[in-house]
Design a protein around this motif. Structure first.
Motif, mmCIF file in Angstrom:
data_model
loop_
_atom_site.group_PDB
_atom_site.id
_atom_site.type_symbol
_atom_site.label_atom_id
_atom_site.label_comp_id
_atom_site.label_asym_id
_atom_site.label_seq_id
_atom_site.Cartn_x
_atom_site.Cartn_y
_atom_site.Cartn_z
ATOM 1 N N PRO A 164 0.793 -1.232 0.000
ATOM 2 C CA PRO A 164 0.000 0.000 0.000
ATOM 3 C C PRO A 164 0.822 1.278 0.000
ATOM 4 N N ASN A 165 2.018 1.229 0.545
ATOM 5 C CA ASN A 165 2.828 2.436 0.639
ATOM 6 C C ASN A 165 3.827 2.593 -0.500
ATOM 7 N N ALA A 166 3.832 1.638 -1.422
ATOM 8 C CA ALA A 166 4.695 1.751 -2.593
ATOM 9 C C ALA A 166 4.083 2.738 -3.584
ATOM 10 N N SER A 167 4.925 3.316 -4.416
ATOM 11 C CA SER A 167 4.435 4.270 -5.416
ATOM 12 C C SER A 167 3.616 3.551 -6.480
ATOM 13 N N MET A 168 2.543 4.194 -6.913
ATOM 14 C CA MET A 168 1.732 3.670 -8.018
ATOM 15 C C MET A 168 2.463 3.971 -9.320
ATOM 16 N N THR A 169 2.558 2.983 -10.188
ATOM 17 C CA THR A 169 3.265 3.189 -11.450
ATOM 18 C C THR A 169 2.306 3.526 -12.581
ATOM 19 N N ARG A 170 2.873 4.012 -13.665
ATOM 20 C CA ARG A 170 2.086 4.365 -14.845
ATOM 21 C C ARG A 170 1.418 3.128 -15.453
ATOM 22 N N ALA A 171 2.096 1.984 -15.381
ATOM 23 C CA ALA A 171 1.501 0.752 -15.899
ATOM 24 C C ALA A 171 0.336 0.296 -15.033
ATOM 25 N N ASP A 172 0.493 0.405 -13.718
ATOM 26 C CA ASP A 172 -0.554 -0.060 -12.802
ATOM 27 C C ASP A 172 -1.855 0.723 -12.968
ATOM 28 N N LEU A 173 -1.765 2.041 -13.108
ATOM 29 C CA LEU A 173 -2.995 2.831 -13.186
ATOM 30 C C LEU A 173 -3.719 2.625 -14.507
ATOM 31 N N VAL A 174 -2.980 2.583 -15.617
ATOM 32 C CA VAL A 174 -3.695 2.358 -16.887
ATOM 33 C C VAL A 174 -4.325 0.963 -16.908
ATOM 34 N N THR A 175 -3.688 0.011 -16.223
ATOM 35 C CA THR A 175 -4.270 -1.322 -16.133
ATOM 36 C C THR A 175 -5.589 -1.286 -15.377
ATOM 37 N N ALA A 176 -5.619 -0.536 -14.280
ATOM 38 C CA ALA A 176 -6.847 -0.414 -13.493
ATOM 39 C C ALA A 176 -7.959 0.249 -14.315
ATOM 40 N N LEU A 177 -7.626 1.306 -15.044
ATOM 41 C CA LEU A 177 -8.634 2.006 -15.835
ATOM 42 C C LEU A 177 -9.097 1.159 -17.023
ATOM 43 N N TYR A 178 -8.176 0.408 -17.606
ATOM 44 C CA TYR A 178 -8.524 -0.503 -18.707
ATOM 45 C C TYR A 178 -9.513 -1.561 -18.232
ATOM 46 N N ARG A 179 -9.278 -2.104 -17.062
ATOM 47 C CA ARG A 179 -10.192 -3.099 -16.507
ATOM 48 C C ARG A 179 -11.524 -2.461 -16.144
ATOM 49 N N LEU A 180 -11.465 -1.232 -15.643
ATOM 50 C CA LEU A 180 -12.693 -0.518 -15.314
ATOM 51 C C LEU A 180 -13.541 -0.298 -16.562
ATOM 52 N N ALA A 181 -12.886 -0.121 -17.701
ATOM 53 C CA ALA A 181 -13.591 0.087 -18.976
ATOM 54 C C ALA A 181 -14.087 -1.219 -19.584
ATOM 55 N N GLY A 182 -13.795 -2.348 -18.931
ATOM 56 C CA GLY A 182 -14.267 -3.636 -19.435
ATOM 57 C C GLY A 182 -13.262 -4.404 -20.264
ATOM 58 N N SER A 183 -11.991 -3.958 -20.241
ATOM 59 C CA SER A 183 -10.912 -4.631 -20.987
ATOM 60 C C SER A 183 -11.277 -4.843 -22.453
ATOM 61 N N PRO A 184 -11.577 -3.765 -23.179
ATOM 62 C CA PRO A 184 -11.975 -3.907 -24.589
ATOM 63 C C PRO A 184 -10.831 -4.413 -25.460
ATOM 64 N N GLU A 185 -11.209 -4.919 -26.624
ATOM 65 C CA GLU A 185 -10.211 -5.417 -27.582
ATOM 66 C C GLU A 185 -9.327 -4.275 -28.052
ATOM 67 N N VAL A 186 -8.054 -4.562 -28.248
ATOM 68 C CA VAL A 186 -7.092 -3.538 -28.650
ATOM 69 C C VAL A 186 -6.438 -3.944 -29.961
ATOM 70 N N THR A 187 -6.411 -3.021 -30.924
ATOM 71 C CA THR A 187 -5.782 -3.302 -32.222
ATOM 72 C C THR A 187 -4.819 -2.192 -32.619
ATOM 73 N N ALA A 188 -4.391 -1.388 -31.652
ATOM 74 C CA ALA A 188 -3.571 -0.220 -31.949
ATOM 75 C C ALA A 188 -2.135 -0.597 -32.293
ATOM 76 N N GLU A 189 -1.495 0.285 -33.042
ATOM 77 C CA GLU A 189 -0.073 0.132 -33.330
ATOM 78 C C GLU A 189 0.712 0.706 -32.162
ATOM 79 N N ASN A 190 1.738 0.017 -31.739
ATOM 80 C CA ASN A 190 2.505 0.407 -30.567
ATOM 81 C C ASN A 190 3.605 1.413 -30.925
ATOM 82 N N PRO A 191 3.526 2.645 -30.389
ATOM 83 C CA PRO A 191 4.572 3.624 -30.684
ATOM 84 C C PRO A 191 5.720 3.603 -29.674
ATOM 85 N N PHE A 192 5.585 2.792 -28.614
ATOM 86 C CA PHE A 192 6.535 2.859 -27.499
ATOM 87 C C PHE A 192 7.558 1.720 -27.541
#
Length: 266
Positions: free
Chosen positions: A46-74
């Motif tokens: 609980p006291n560890a820093s929240m990472t950028r990967a962790d939060l987008v994962t939470a929001l993605y799941r909140l959105a229902g984990s929709p299908e993704v077909t995007a091109e990866n720029p990273f």
């Protein structure tokens, strides 16, 4: 008797989360909903820093984990990374930008202003880069290249420009109450004003928002729980104006969901 799901954190077997902790309810909530995983099978950290990967994962799941077909720029988000779909979804839908055009920095800790911005964009589908500090590589080309001089003309303000000016003024008014308002980067100002208005963020006992400070996993769990309450009851049409008075948010004016008062801490 505890409500259904109230002991989800205990059932998960987290040794670092107990009913005595101020964040117990929030960790239980995000665990029950499957939004945030533990750091290990037995710890939530609980006291560890929240990472950028962790939060987008939470929001993605909140959105229902929709299908993704995007091109990866990273270049730093591997196709087999567990957060790959979440980052691609968040990037494609304008919830998050890269730190640069080609890097996302999934393991970097989130700043408070970045969290507010991501939640705000999740509701409003608007995106800007959230770079820690703009560099020549990340500043849009049109801002680096002087525009051709144009003939000066005088026009009457339109309804759109008047509304934009009023919203900017309202944003500045909301943030002016904090001693470190000048530390909020431009991309995050509107989101931070919204977060303050609806009660997700507030100042500390010194009147500071600490927009560039890191935010913990427990704090983000609390924000997610209250954000879902906010958006489930009513999504504000005017984010800067805040939620309708009837919106059921469990925070009081000035209370900061991401910074519990001293007497709330275990």
């Amino acid at each position: 008797a505890p409500a259904e799901g109230e002991d989800a954190a205990a059932e998960a077997g987290y040794t670092d989360v107990t009913e005595a902790n101020w964040f117990y309810e929030a960790v239980t909530y995000v665990t029950e909903k499957g939004l945030v995983d533990g750091e290990t099978e037995t710890t939530f950290a609980p006291n560890a820093s929240m990472t950028r990967a962790d939060l987008v994962t939470a929001l993605y799941r909140l959105a229902g984990s929709p299908e993704v077909t995007a091109e990866n720029p990273f270049t730093d988000v591997a196709a087999d990374a567990e957060y790959y779909n979440a980052v691609m979804w968040a990037y494609t839908n304008g919830v998050v930008g890269g730190i640069t055009d080609t890097t996302y920095e999934p393991d970097s800790p989130l700043q408070r202003q970045q969290v507010a911005t991501m939640l705000y964009r999740y509701m409003n589908d608007s995106a800007e880069e959230e770079t820690a500090e703009p560099t020549e590589e990340t500043v849009p080309a049109e801002e680096l290249t002087p525009a051709e001089p144009v003939e000066e003309t005088t026009t009457e303000p339109t309804e759109e420009t008047t509304e934009a000016t009023e919203e900017t003024a309202e944003t500045e008014d909301v943030l002016a109450q904090f001693v470190d308002a000048d530390q909020i980067q431009d991309y995050a100002k509107e989101a931070m004003a919204w977060a303050v208005t609806v009660g997700l963020f507030g100042g500390d006992d010194k009147g500071a928002l600490d927009p560039r400070g890191d935010i913990t996993r427990a704090e983000v769990a609390t924000l997610i729980m209250r954000f879902v309450e906010l958006t489930t009851v009513e999504t504000p049409e005017d984010a800067i104006g805040g939620a309708d008075a009837e919106t059921e948010i469990t925070v009081t004016e000035g209370e900061d969901a991401a910074a519990p008062a001293e007497d709330e801490k275990a």
